[in-house]
Design an enzyme around this catalytic site. Structure first.
Site, PDB file in Angstrom:
ATOM      1  N   SER A  34      42.624  42.358  37.782  1.00 20.21           N
ATOM      2  CA  SER A  34      42.831  40.936  37.510  1.00 20.21           C
ATOM      3  C   SER A  34      41.691  40.377  36.656  1.00 20.21           C
ATOM      4  CB  SER A  34      42.990  40.180  38.828  1.00 20.21           C
ATOM      5  OG  SER A  34      43.564  38.912  38.618  1.00 20.21           O
ATOM      6  N   ASP A 146      49.707  41.479  39.289  1.00 25.54           N
ATOM      7  CA  ASP A 146      48.281  41.474  39.627  1.00 25.54           C
ATOM      8  C   ASP A 146      47.936  42.576  40.633  1.00 25.54           C
ATOM      9  OD1 ASP A 146      45.715  40.728  40.786  1.00 25.54           O
ATOM     10  OD2 ASP A 146      45.989  38.792  39.809  1.00 25.54           O
TER      11      ASP A 146
END
Length: 259
Positions: A34, A146
């Site tokens: 991320s 993510d």
């Protein structure tokens, strides 16, 4: 070096990295997810932490995003992909000067994947696409989101490959917290899920860095970028000097920055 997810708090990664760089601690291999994947991509490409900070600060979160009629996410991160392709002169992960692993969540197969090759921009984009808020990214016929969804501190790819591991965790869990909007519900649920694997990362870390002050900042707000950078920087500078001696690489900075 392992770089966790944490949205806009990723600016703290760069302050942490800058302080380590100044102490002569430069990673030979990086793993990120991320926000950590975004920061890690630039560092693995040879950018200094401070230069990376200026590039990302200039971009700003909402210059990276594009609203859409909800289908599989409220927004798309088109601008982030364009920025990576513009600012980083490497198209593929395996071409980076510093080996780099990107943590991604394969929504199709329900598995965590650590990608060490493939298209850099799209893989980092996939690793950064928080479910519901951002659309998943298609890679090799699968949908990805993510990586923090399954592992927010991707230490596993480095275990057994490194003599020393440094973990930078920018997602300490705040207790208690007020919830007053849909976005806050989404983000709080996400943070609670990713916090579960912190102990695993601590067990493998020779140096574990987690600035508690970062709980004061919303993970989607970039308005305090300088403050978050400084918190990361000062966190490292305030640590006992003896912690750094076993970690020093002896390699000089590409271009020293003392700012």
């Amino acid at each position: 070096m392992v770089l966790s997810g944490g949205g806009a708090r990723g600016f703290a990664h760069l302050g942490i990295a800058q302080a380590l760089w100044e102490k002569g601690i430069v990673p030979d291999i990086i793993s990120g997810v991320s926000a950590g994947a975004i920061a890690g991509a630039f560092l693995a490409a040879g950018q200094t932490p401070r230069d990376t900070f200026e590039i990302l600060k200039k971009g700003g979160l909402f210059k990276f995003t594009k609203l859409q009629i909800p289908h599989n996410g409220l927004m798309r991160l088109d601008g982030l992909l364009k920025m990576i392709r513009t600012e980083i002169p490497f198209d593929r992960i395996e071409d980076l000067p510093i080996p780099f692993y990107v943590g991604t969540a394969n929504l199709t197969n329900g598995e965590m994947e650590y990608r060490h090759s493939g298209p850099l921009g799209k893989t980092v984009l996939a690793s950064s696409s928080i479910p519901v808020l951002f659309s998943p990214v298609e890679l090799d016929g699968c949908s990805y989101a993510d990586g923090g969804l399954l592992n927010n501190i991707p230490v596993e790819p480095l275990v057994g490959k490194c003599r020393k591991i440094i973990v930078s965790n920018i997602s300490p869990l705040q207790k208690p917290v007020q919830i007053s909007s849909l976005t806050q519900v989404i983000m709080r649920t996400f943070l609670m899920s990713i916090h579960a694997r912190v102990h695993t990362a601590r067990d493998h870390a020779d140096l574990y860095i987690e600035p508690p002050e970062l709980t004061s900042f919303e993970i989607l707000s970039v308005s305090h970028a300088d403050e978050m950078y400084d918190i990361g920087y000062q966190t490292v500078m305030n640590l006992e000097e003896s912690l750094f001696t076993p970690l020093k690489t002896g390699r000089p900075l590409k271009r020293p920055d003392s700012t």
